[in-house]
Write a protein that holds these residues in place. Structure first.
Motif, PDB file in Angstrom:
ATOM      1  N   MET A   1       0.908  -1.247  -0.093  1.00 27.03           N
ATOM      2  CA  MET A   1       0.057  -0.060   0.045  1.00 27.03           C
ATOM      3  C   MET A   1       1.029   1.222  -0.067  1.00 27.03           C
ATOM      4  N   LYS A   2       0.440   2.462  -0.828  1.00 26.41           N
ATOM      5  CA  LYS A   2       1.170   3.373  -0.883  1.00 26.41           C
ATOM      6  C   LYS A   2       0.304   4.626  -0.033  1.00 26.41           C
ATOM      7  N   ILE A   3       0.981   5.271   0.839  1.00 26.03           N
ATOM      8  CA  ILE A   3       0.358   6.514   1.292  1.00 26.03           C
ATOM      9  C   ILE A   3       1.267   7.693   0.729  1.00 26.03           C
ATOM     10  N   ALA A   4       0.395   8.710   0.292  1.00 22.01           N
ATOM     11  CA  ALA A   4       1.229  10.014  -0.196  1.00 22.01           C
ATOM     12  C   ALA A   4       0.967  11.030   1.119  1.00 22.01           C
ATOM     13  N   VAL A   5       2.082  11.551   1.612  1.00 21.17           N
ATOM     14  CA  VAL A   5       2.175  12.195   2.684  1.00 21.17           C
ATOM     15  C   VAL A   5       2.581  13.834   2.259  1.00 21.17           C
ATOM     16  N   GLU A  31       4.606   1.817   1.655  1.00 23.84           N
ATOM     17  CA  GLU A  31       5.410   2.555   0.992  1.00 23.84           C
ATOM     18  C   GLU A  31       4.935   4.032   1.193  1.00 23.84           C
ATOM     19  N   ILE A  32       5.783   5.038   1.496  1.00 29.28           N
ATOM     20  CA  ILE A  32       5.630   6.296   1.879  1.00 29.28           C
ATOM     21  C   ILE A  32       5.839   7.104   0.575  1.00 29.28           C
ATOM     22  N   ILE A  33       5.123   7.930   0.073  1.00 30.16           N
ATOM     23  CA  ILE A  33       5.796   9.121  -0.675  1.00 30.16           C
ATOM     24  C   ILE A  33       5.544  10.332  -0.194  1.00 30.16           C
ATOM     25  N   LEU A  34       6.619  11.020  -0.093  1.00 31.29           N
ATOM     26  CA  LEU A  34       6.799  12.223   0.544  1.00 31.29           C
ATOM     27  C   LEU A  34       6.557  13.240  -0.529  1.00 31.29           C
ATOM     28  N   VAL A  35       5.772  14.269  -0.237  1.00 30.59           N
ATOM     29  CA  VAL A  35       5.335  15.301  -1.477  1.00 30.59           C
ATOM     30  C   VAL A  35       5.784  16.682  -0.929  1.00 30.59           C
ATOM     31  N   ASP A  93      -2.706   5.287  -2.412  1.00 26.93           N
ATOM     32  CA  ASP A  93      -4.050   4.609  -1.921  1.00 26.93           C
ATOM     33  C   ASP A  93      -4.735   5.889  -1.061  1.00 26.93           C
ATOM     34  N   ALA A  94      -3.907   6.590  -0.365  1.00 27.75           N
ATOM     35  CA  ALA A  94      -4.539   7.563   0.358  1.00 27.75           C
ATOM     36  C   ALA A  94      -3.597   8.613   0.642  1.00 27.75           C
ATOM     37  N   VAL A  95      -3.961   9.873   1.118  1.00 24.20           N
ATOM     38  CA  VAL A  95      -3.106  11.033   1.279  1.00 24.20           C
ATOM     39  C   VAL A  95      -3.337  11.465   2.778  1.00 24.20           C
ATOM     40  N   VAL A  96      -2.478  11.932   3.349  1.00 24.23           N
ATOM     41  CA  VAL A  96      -2.335  12.484   4.832  1.00 24.23           C
ATOM     42  C   VAL A  96      -1.727  13.819   4.842  1.00 24.23           C
ATOM     43  N   SER A  97      -2.340  14.839   5.347  1.00 28.26           N
ATOM     44  CA  SER A  97      -1.711  16.154   5.647  1.00 28.26           C
ATOM     45  C   SER A  97      -1.996  16.841   6.913  1.00 28.26           C
ATOM     46  N   ASN A 303       0.122   7.967  13.407  1.00 32.91           N
ATOM     47  CA  ASN A 303      -1.358   7.359  13.896  1.00 32.91           C
ATOM     48  C   ASN A 303      -2.030   7.822  12.994  1.00 32.91           C
ATOM     49  N   ALA A 304      -1.909   8.988  12.389  1.00 30.99           N
ATOM     50  CA  ALA A 304      -2.853   9.304  10.769  1.00 30.99           C
ATOM     51  C   ALA A 304      -2.446   8.368   9.871  1.00 30.99           C
ATOM     52  N   ILE A 305      -1.389   8.075   9.648  1.00 27.31           N
ATOM     53  CA  ILE A 305      -1.045   7.216   8.725  1.00 27.31           C
ATOM     54  C   ILE A 305      -1.761   5.824   8.769  1.00 27.31           C
ATOM     55  N   ARG A 306      -1.667   5.378  10.029  1.00 31.08           N
ATOM     56  CA  ARG A 306      -2.371   4.256  10.393  1.00 31.08           C
ATOM     57  C   ARG A 306      -3.664   4.267  10.296  1.00 31.08           C
ATOM     58  N   VAL A 307      -4.538   5.127  10.615  1.00 31.79           N
ATOM     59  CA  VAL A 307      -5.830   5.486  10.098  1.00 31.79           C
ATOM     60  C   VAL A 307      -6.170   5.446   8.717  1.00 31.79           C
ATOM     61  N   ALA A 308      -5.313   6.152   7.905  1.00 33.10           N
ATOM     62  CA  ALA A 308      -5.318   5.985   6.542  1.00 33.10           C
ATOM     63  C   ALA A 308      -5.230   4.495   5.983  1.00 33.10           C
ATOM     64  N   ARG A 309      -4.372   3.801   6.394  1.00 35.57           N
ATOM     65  CA  ARG A 309      -4.105   2.334   5.967  1.00 35.57           C
ATOM     66  C   ARG A 309      -5.234   1.619   6.507  1.00 35.57           C
ATOM     67  N   GLU A 310      -5.715   1.772   7.525  1.00 33.56           N
ATOM     68  CA  GLU A 310      -7.105   0.973   7.900  1.00 33.56           C
ATOM     69  C   GLU A 310      -8.233   1.340   7.216  1.00 33.56           C
TER      70      GLU A 310
END
Lengths: 341, 341
Positions: A1-5, A31-35, A93-97, A303-310
């Motif tokens: 899973m890829k999370i865009a941060v 997998e983290i994508i730092l933007v 798969d998700a974005v966190v900001s 923890n926000a990334i964990r919420v995104a993953r779930e």
């Protein structure tokens, strides 16, 4: 899973955002994508000797003071817009900001769109209660709401509490100035029968105190009341802890006592710490977007990334979509279908 | 000065009401008129060997479940209606009740009427903050408000904080979902310029946390938001104290510590205790009416009687009336005068 941060959003960006993202990558195998600004991000990554993280360059940043909708349209190369577009394009798969809440919301609306049948996405606050967590929504996205918006919030909150917080059949309450059906303002009085007919575990009106007593798993309200309650709760907790310190500092015995009781008080603070939960999910948009408090440090980001993953793992968007669809096809309550279209 | 006390209203009536009234009579040198079932009141008085108190017989009681406006019209011989009428007839200077809030309000409206220029009386909650007390209004009388009602609440709160809480030039804030002028719902956005033009010390929008931080002396909101915040604050405080006990009970050391810190924690509870302030004044009616929490015991009743006494002594009704009048005659802001008439 890829999370865009969004590496550039928040009071402690980019450092704390990057540290939190790296912790999440290691702990959850993501997998983290730092933007954001490539040079600054790479400098930070070098300091942490980190690998396995992708960087996507974004030249602009949207600040807290900017008008969200306008800024999102103008700054196409801002970190939040670029991060959200990665989700739209299937690259994440998700974005966190932790940046401007309004900008994260506007960017999600513009790039991901809404779930069919949802008029207004809502921000869900997750607050500690005596037994666990209460989902309060909306906490700020929609200050003026119509009854059908409150209905939609109820369904989104129900699915969130069920899929992400693991409640089998979450109890949904409508925030009001009394428990009786006759209590409420014009909007909540009209929303009550809609929620009652929605086929979820609706328990009727609840009061402000119920949010912290754990009487309901989900509390529905407009974004004005939700925001005010969220911040009043924060203020009350801070006042109490401050008063406690003041009273204790007045006597030597009390100070000695506090030393002994210290670990217990630390546990208390931990139970109240928003960072422990981390992140307010943006519900109703057609994708996963999680918003962190502007003052988030690494732990809150992780923890926000964990919420995104779930949310991705448990197919939250799909669950909300199916629930909304089921109300429309159930018929019977013509009103409801009308409210939702 | 004579204070009429509804002896039959509240969870602990008539005993705790009567004990509180007797304490107030002794401590403040007031004449108390106890209104209610004569036989029960006299039995209680005999038990306390009390003199110097008048009893006015009332055969009926309005219970919490009754529709306030209807009950007040039908039960002309209820304790709350009889007590309020004593004020109207000049037999008493103020009325105090721990019974149904709605009934006390309806009785005051029907028997005392409104101050000229006030459309909607409001209930003012007095909440502890880090430095003293915040007046929050409305906390439940008016769930749906117009901008001019919020303006009137601002003026009433300003006068209350000034005359009764002794603030020289109270800071009045408008409760909103952010500090910026652009934040708010339709009603608060329209109320903002009205309050800014009212000639009081208006500090603009405030947030939920400001209520407990003491940033403002008076916080204005509709009765829906006010009620929700008041009860959420109560719930948050109760949760915190409960969590603290739970954490402490987990370790022997912490228990010993708490024993030592005990007096400090007691002081904390005292600072949070609503009974210490006692009573929510009903502002905007043409007379002094103070409402107590339904669960009030003697101390809360005594303190509510003190608030009533101070409202009479400091000519609060007159001060509100003059302030409203001054805005009407100031002219210039045509909008305002329109809103008030």
């Amino acid at each position: 899973m890829k999370i865009a941060v969004d590496a550039m959003g928040g009071d402690h960006a980019p450092r704390e955002i990057i540290i939190g993202a790296l912790q999440a990558a290691a702990e959850y195998g993501l997998e983290i994508i730092l933007v954001g600004d490539e040079a600054r991000i790479n400098a930070e990554l070098a300091a942490h000797n980190a690998g396995g993280v992708t960087v996507v360059h974004a030249t602009e940043v949207i600040s807290m003071g900017e008008h969200p909708a306008i800024a999102v349209r103008r700054k196409k190369n801002s970190s939040i817009v670029r991060a959200t577009r990665l989700v739209k394009e299937g690259e994440a798969d998700a974005v966190v900001s932790a940046g401007s809440t309004g900008a994260a919301m506007a960017s999600a609306l513009l790039n991901l769109g809404r779930i069919k049948g949802i008029d207004r996405p809502a921000i869900a606050g997750v607050l500690p209660n005596e037994k666990g967590y209460t989902v309060l929504l909306d906490v700020g996205a929609n200050v003026d709401c119509k009854p059908q918006h409150l209905l939609q919030f109820g369904i989104m909150g129900y699915q969130y509490s069920s899929k992400i917080l693991g409640n089998a059949d979450p109890r949904v309450g409508l925030l009001s100035n009394g428990e009786e059906d006759t209590k409420g303002n014009e909007t909540t009085l009209a929303a009550l029968p809609l929620l009652r007919g929605a086929g979820i575990n609706f328990i009727g009106n609840v009061e402000g105190r119920d949010i912290f007593e754990g009487t309901a798993d989900v509390v529905v309200c407009d974004g004005f009341a939700g925001n005010v309650v969220l911040k009043a709760g924060e203020g009350m907790a801070r006042m109490l802890l401050k008063m406690m310190k003041e009273e204790i500092s007045k006597s030597l015995l009390a100070q000695m006592g506090t030393l002994l009781a210290g670990p217990a008080l630390k546990c208390l603070q931990k139970r109240l710490d928003y960072a422990e939960y981390g992140g307010a999910p943006l519900l109703g948009v057609n994708g996963v977007s999680v918003i962190c408090h502007g003052s988030s440090k690494a732990k809150a980001v992780k923890n926000a990334i964990r919420v995104a993953r779930e949310s991705v793992d448990n197919r939250l968007v799909n669950a909300i979509s199916l629930n909304i669809e089921s109300i429309k096809t159930r018929g019977g309550c013509g009103n409801l279908a009308e409210g939702i279209d």
